[in-house]
Design a protein around this motif. Sequence first.
Motif, PDB file in Angstrom:
ATOM      1  N   ARG A   1       0.823  -1.216   0.000  1.00  0.00           N
ATOM      2  CA  ARG A   1       0.000   0.000   0.000  1.00  0.00           C
ATOM      3  C   ARG A   1       0.852   1.257   0.000  1.00  0.00           C
ATOM      4  O   ARG A   1       0.493   2.281  -0.620  1.00  0.00           O
ATOM      5  N   LEU A   2       2.014   1.220   0.682  1.00  0.00           N
ATOM      6  CA  LEU A   2       2.863   2.402   0.755  1.00  0.00           C
ATOM      7  C   LEU A   2       3.549   2.713  -0.569  1.00  0.00           C
ATOM      8  O   LEU A   2       3.830   3.884  -0.867  1.00  0.00           O
ATOM      9  N   VAL A   3       3.852   1.690  -1.380  1.00  0.00           N
ATOM     10  CA  VAL A   3       4.595   1.922  -2.632  1.00  0.00           C
ATOM     11  C   VAL A   3       3.700   1.781  -3.857  1.00  0.00           C
ATOM     12  O   VAL A   3       4.190   1.927  -4.995  1.00  0.00           O
ATOM     13  N   ALA A   4       2.406   1.500  -3.660  1.00  0.00           N
ATOM     14  CA  ALA A   4       1.541   1.220  -4.817  1.00  0.00           C
ATOM     15  C   ALA A   4       1.433   2.422  -5.751  1.00  0.00           C
ATOM     16  O   ALA A   4       1.410   2.267  -6.981  1.00  0.00           O
ATOM     17  N   GLY A   5       1.370   3.605  -5.222  1.00  0.00           N
ATOM     18  CA  GLY A   5       1.184   4.766  -6.081  1.00  0.00           C
ATOM     19  C   GLY A   5       2.436   5.204  -6.808  1.00  0.00           C
ATOM     20  O   GLY A   5       2.350   6.007  -7.752  1.00  0.00           O
ATOM     21  N   TYR A   6       3.636   4.717  -6.410  1.00  0.00           N
ATOM     22  CA  TYR A   6       4.890   5.181  -7.026  1.00  0.00           C
ATOM     23  C   TYR A   6       4.994   4.754  -8.480  1.00  0.00           C
ATOM     24  O   TYR A   6       5.423   5.530  -9.346  1.00  0.00           O
ATOM     25  N   ALA A   7       4.596   3.499  -8.800  1.00  0.00           N
ATOM     26  CA  ALA A   7       4.742   2.971 -10.165  1.00  0.00           C
ATOM     27  C   ALA A   7       3.521   3.256 -11.023  1.00  0.00           C
ATOM     28  O   ALA A   7       3.431   2.751 -12.148  1.00  0.00           O
TER      29      ALA A   7
ATOM     30  N   PRO B   1      -2.291   0.290 -12.776  1.00  0.00           N
ATOM     31  CA  PRO B   1      -3.656   0.429 -13.294  1.00  0.00           C
ATOM     32  C   PRO B   1      -4.657   0.629 -12.157  1.00  0.00           C
ATOM     33  O   PRO B   1      -4.425   0.215 -11.022  1.00  0.00           O
ATOM     34  N   ALA B   2      -5.767   1.257 -12.477  1.00  0.00           N
ATOM     35  CA  ALA B   2      -6.769   1.568 -11.459  1.00  0.00           C
ATOM     36  C   ALA B   2      -7.290   0.304 -10.771  1.00  0.00           C
ATOM     37  O   ALA B   2      -7.526   0.296  -9.554  1.00  0.00           O
ATOM     38  N   LEU B   3      -7.454  -0.786 -11.559  1.00  0.00           N
ATOM     39  CA  LEU B   3      -7.965  -2.009 -10.964  1.00  0.00           C
ATOM     40  C   LEU B   3      -6.991  -2.579  -9.940  1.00  0.00           C
ATOM     41  O   LEU B   3      -7.385  -2.999  -8.850  1.00  0.00           O
ATOM     42  N   LEU B   4      -5.683  -2.595 -10.280  1.00  0.00           N
ATOM     43  CA  LEU B   4      -4.679  -3.131  -9.364  1.00  0.00           C
ATOM     44  C   LEU B   4      -4.595  -2.273  -8.102  1.00  0.00           C
ATOM     45  O   LEU B   4      -4.531  -2.793  -6.972  1.00  0.00           O
ATOM     46  N   LEU B   5      -4.628  -0.947  -8.281  1.00  0.00           N
ATOM     47  CA  LEU B   5      -4.550  -0.060  -7.127  1.00  0.00           C
ATOM     48  C   LEU B   5      -5.794  -0.222  -6.246  1.00  0.00           C
ATOM     49  O   LEU B   5      -5.696  -0.253  -5.006  1.00  0.00           O
ATOM     50  N   THR B   6      -6.952  -0.372  -6.860  1.00  0.00           N
ATOM     51  CA  THR B   6      -8.190  -0.566  -6.095  1.00  0.00           C
ATOM     52  C   THR B   6      -8.151  -1.890  -5.335  1.00  0.00           C
ATOM     53  O   THR B   6      -8.582  -1.972  -4.168  1.00  0.00           O
ATOM     54  N   THR B   7      -7.614  -2.925  -5.979  1.00  0.00           N
ATOM     55  CA  THR B   7      -7.529  -4.229  -5.320  1.00  0.00           C
ATOM     56  C   THR B   7      -6.597  -4.181  -4.117  1.00  0.00           C
ATOM     57  O   THR B   7      -6.892  -4.727  -3.046  1.00  0.00           O
ATOM     58  N   ILE B   8      -5.438  -3.507  -4.283  1.00  0.00           N
ATOM     59  CA  ILE B   8      -4.498  -3.392  -3.167  1.00  0.00           C
ATOM     60  C   ILE B   8      -5.140  -2.630  -2.006  1.00  0.00           C
ATOM     61  O   ILE B   8      -5.034  -3.028  -0.835  1.00  0.00           O
ATOM     62  N   ARG B   9      -5.844  -1.551  -2.327  1.00  0.00           N
ATOM     63  CA  ARG B   9      -6.499  -0.782  -1.269  1.00  0.00           C
ATOM     64  C   ARG B   9      -7.577  -1.610  -0.568  1.00  0.00           C
ATOM     65  O   ARG B   9      -7.725  -1.554   0.651  1.00  0.00           O
ATOM     66  N   PHE B  10      -8.330  -2.361  -1.357  1.00  0.00           N
ATOM     67  CA  PHE B  10      -9.390  -3.179  -0.778  1.00  0.00           C
ATOM     68  C   PHE B  10      -8.816  -4.254   0.150  1.00  0.00           C
ATOM     69  O   PHE B  10      -9.258  -4.415   1.300  1.00  0.00           O
ATOM     70  N   LEU B  11      -7.793  -4.984  -0.331  1.00  0.00           N
ATOM     71  CA  LEU B  11      -7.189  -6.027   0.496  1.00  0.00           C
ATOM     72  C   LEU B  11      -6.544  -5.435   1.748  1.00  0.00           C
ATOM     73  O   LEU B  11      -6.635  -6.011   2.843  1.00  0.00           O
TER      74      LEU B  11
ATOM     75  N   ASN C   1     -17.334  -1.390   4.084  1.00  0.00           N
ATOM     76  CA  ASN C   1     -16.359  -0.920   3.096  1.00  0.00           C
ATOM     77  C   ASN C   1     -16.529  -1.605   1.750  1.00  0.00           C
ATOM     78  O   ASN C   1     -16.089  -1.075   0.726  1.00  0.00           O
ATOM     79  N   LEU C   2     -17.131  -2.772   1.745  1.00  0.00           N
ATOM     80  CA  LEU C   2     -17.404  -3.468   0.491  1.00  0.00           C
ATOM     81  C   LEU C   2     -18.636  -2.920  -0.211  1.00  0.00           C
ATOM     82  O   LEU C   2     -18.997  -3.401  -1.285  1.00  0.00           O
ATOM     83  N   GLY C   3     -19.312  -1.976   0.392  1.00  0.00           N
ATOM     84  CA  GLY C   3     -20.495  -1.410  -0.205  1.00  0.00           C
ATOM     85  C   GLY C   3     -21.777  -2.107   0.182  1.00  0.00           C
ATOM     86  O   GLY C   3     -22.813  -1.911  -0.458  1.00  0.00           O
ATOM     87  N   VAL C   4     -21.724  -2.937   1.226  1.00  0.00           N
ATOM     88  CA  VAL C   4     -22.899  -3.677   1.670  1.00  0.00           C
ATOM     89  C   VAL C   4     -23.671  -2.833   2.682  1.00  0.00           C
ATOM     90  O   VAL C   4     -23.081  -2.227   3.582  1.00  0.00           O
ATOM     91  N   ASN C   5     -24.973  -2.821   2.551  1.00  0.00           N
ATOM     92  CA  ASN C   5     -25.837  -2.117   3.506  1.00  0.00           C
ATOM     93  C   ASN C   5     -26.000  -3.003   4.748  1.00  0.00           C
ATOM     94  O   ASN C   5     -26.685  -4.026   4.714  1.00  0.00           O
ATOM     95  N   VAL C   6     -25.368  -2.613   5.845  1.00  0.00           N
ATOM     96  CA  VAL C   6     -25.335  -3.456   7.041  1.00  0.00           C
ATOM     97  C   VAL C   6     -26.320  -2.981   8.099  1.00  0.00           C
ATOM     98  O   VAL C   6     -26.289  -3.471   9.224  1.00  0.00           O
ATOM     99  N   THR C   7     -27.211  -2.053   7.748  1.00  0.00           N
ATOM    100  CA  THR C   7     -28.152  -1.539   8.747  1.00  0.00           C
ATOM    101  C   THR C   7     -29.034  -2.643   9.302  1.00  0.00           C
ATOM    102  O   THR C   7     -29.227  -2.781  10.518  1.00  0.00           O
ATOM    103  N   GLY C   8     -29.595  -3.465   8.412  1.00  0.00           N
ATOM    104  CA  GLY C   8     -30.432  -4.573   8.865  1.00  0.00           C
ATOM    105  C   GLY C   8     -29.663  -5.587   9.679  1.00  0.00           C
ATOM    106  O   GLY C   8     -30.182  -6.135  10.663  1.00  0.00           O
ATOM    107  N   LEU C   9     -28.404  -5.856   9.275  1.00  0.00           N
ATOM    108  CA  LEU C   9     -27.580  -6.810  10.008  1.00  0.00           C
ATOM    109  C   LEU C   9     -27.306  -6.313  11.424  1.00  0.00           C
ATOM    110  O   LEU C   9     -27.413  -7.074  12.409  1.00  0.00           O
ATOM    111  N   VAL C  10     -26.951  -5.039  11.551  1.00  0.00           N
ATOM    112  CA  VAL C  10     -26.666  -4.479  12.868  1.00  0.00           C
ATOM    113  C   VAL C  10     -27.914  -4.514  13.745  1.00  0.00           C
ATOM    114  O   VAL C  10     -27.860  -4.862  14.935  1.00  0.00           O
ATOM    115  N   ALA C  11     -29.065  -4.171  13.156  1.00  0.00           N
ATOM    116  CA  ALA C  11     -30.309  -4.211  13.924  1.00  0.00           C
ATOM    117  C   ALA C  11     -30.635  -5.630  14.372  1.00  0.00           C
ATOM    118  O   ALA C  11     -31.048  -5.864  15.514  1.00  0.00           O
ATOM    119  N   GLY C  12     -30.423  -6.613  13.473  1.00  0.00           N
ATOM    120  CA  GLY C  12     -30.683  -8.003  13.836  1.00  0.00           C
ATOM    121  C   GLY C  12     -29.763  -8.484  14.946  1.00  0.00           C
ATOM    122  O   GLY C  12     -30.198  -9.169  15.885  1.00  0.00           O
TER     123      GLY C  12
END
Length: 391
Positions: free
Chosen positions: A96-102, A105-115, A175-186
């Motif tokens: 993550r610290l060196v990903a932006g230096y090189a 591609p957007a997909l690779l950078l997004t994957t590194i950030r997600f992981l 962070n994955l974009g899942v709506n967790v409101t119902g899960l938290v309430a449950g």
Amino acid sequence: MSAANAPLISVKHPLPWQHYNLSTMGEEVRLWLDANLIEMIIAIAAGTLIYLALRVARRQLRRLKNRPGDEHSFATVIGRTFTRTTHLFMILVSARLVAGYADPPALLLTTIRFLFTVVAVFQVAIWVREFILALIERRTGENGHAETLSNAMGIIRILVTVALFAIATVVVLDNLGVNVTGLVAGLGIGGIAIGLAAQGIFSDLFAALSIIFDKPFRRGETIQYDQTIATVERIGLKSTRLRALTGEKKIISNTNLLQKEISSFQELDHRRIALPFGVIYQTPSEVLETLPALLEEIVNAHGGRFVRSGITAYGASSIDFECLFDVYEPDFAHVAKTRHRIAVEILKRFADEKIEFAYPTQTSFTAAPDGRMIYPYPDLDGAYVTSIKSD
């Protein structure tokens, strides 16, 4: 779909990589390698150095954790916490610290950030879990409560782990974009239902944790609650087991025990003994005045520390005295022996000084023929002779 049939988890927006297909991704990677090969090599080298530095730091923290003679210091807690850092987290931190230096591609950078986000959230949960457990062991181990902690550590570890990793899972799903409101309430409703169903069990469990942390007593102590004096044999998660002085086993719930007034004899450095006695009314006043000094001499010569002594009351057949003294010894068997020696010595000295102990007596007087009260025996001169007229 009706609100009643709505799923607990729903996706708020599509994930970033869902816009890509394999051919587009392969083409972007090929073009990136052709244009940024040198930068990629430098980034890999820098990431490797960062990873090695993190490993060295973790090794140093492990030495801090294993430092002899300092098992319960705060530095040891810090060392124990960060030695739980995983290799995957260190690799993703480096990436993550060196990903932006090189300029990847957007997909690779997004994957590194997600992981990195997913692994970092669970790594923080591991750190917090280890920090809490280490603090608990430090808190209880400082004063010799490790034996009590072993009874509750299993359930504490389960509760802390479930709570922290449930929070981490919710954060990751969000962070994955899942709506967790119902899960938290449950989860909240389910937790309330479980808490109400097991209210008594949780009450005793938290009482056990209160005993561990607050330390009102520990195993092996002799305590008194209500009219019971007993020695603590085991502090469990639900109940405490004690052995009464009379030999029987006492079992009482932790909640019920903590609601009582508890007296502990563990840190008792001395005991105060009250020794009451009575002397006859015929004892001269001069002797009565010297009695406190005589008792002080006896007490101090036989292992006690004299406090005070004096007349407490005029009894029916005695002048009542009380002798107070302290014995500086926590062992009650030793206290009893000291009290016995002092009592025997008082008996001997009173016999030597011709001081008589009082015992219940009653004197009767009889009326003479002229109505005067006389002693119920004829005098030696024959002046009065008691006559008993019977019907």
